[in-house]
Design a protein around this motif. Sequence first.
Motif, PDB file in Angstrom:
ATOM      1  N   CYS A  94       0.430   1.874   7.513  1.00  0.00           N
ATOM      2  CA  CYS A  94       0.984   2.467   6.315  1.00  0.00           C
ATOM      3  C   CYS A  94       1.702   1.285   6.458  1.00  0.00           C
ATOM      4  CB  CYS A  94       1.301   3.165   6.396  1.00  0.00           C
ATOM      5  SG  CYS A  94       1.721   3.921   5.112  1.00  0.00           S
ATOM      6  N   GLY A  95       3.009   0.839   6.936  1.00  0.00           N
ATOM      7  CA  GLY A  95       3.584   0.040   6.943  1.00  0.00           C
ATOM      8  C   GLY A  95       3.004  -1.577   6.535  1.00  0.00           C
ATOM      9  N   VAL A 114       1.982  -0.619   2.262  1.00  0.00           N
ATOM     10  CA  VAL A 114       3.288  -1.084   2.109  1.00  0.00           C
ATOM     11  C   VAL A 114       3.723  -1.808   1.160  1.00  0.00           C
ATOM     12  CG1 VAL A 114       6.027  -0.229   1.955  1.00  0.00           C
ATOM     13  CG2 VAL A 114       4.111   1.049   2.739  1.00  0.00           C
ATOM     14  N   GLN A 144       5.654   4.776   0.399  1.00  0.00           N
ATOM     15  CA  GLN A 144       5.286   4.637   1.969  1.00  0.00           C
ATOM     16  C   GLN A 144       4.700   6.062   1.370  1.00  0.00           C
ATOM     17  OE1 GLN A 144       6.160   7.092   3.908  1.00  0.00           O
ATOM     18  NE2 GLN A 144       4.940   6.387   5.459  1.00  0.00           N
TER      19      GLN A 144
END
Length: 54
Positions: free
Chosen positions: A24-25, A28, A35
Amino acid sequence: MIAIAHPILISILQELIKVRVCTCGDLVSELGFAQATISQHLQELKNAGIIQEL
């Protein structure tokens, strides 16, 4: 039901297709969305069976 035509969802899918595996990071950083937004759309994709968590 998931809205596949949502622009953020399309951006996420395009990035996942390009890199195949990411966090996910990573999304982002690459896409510039919040996020929480990325997490929400990833959860929708998982619930729909479009992606899986490794």
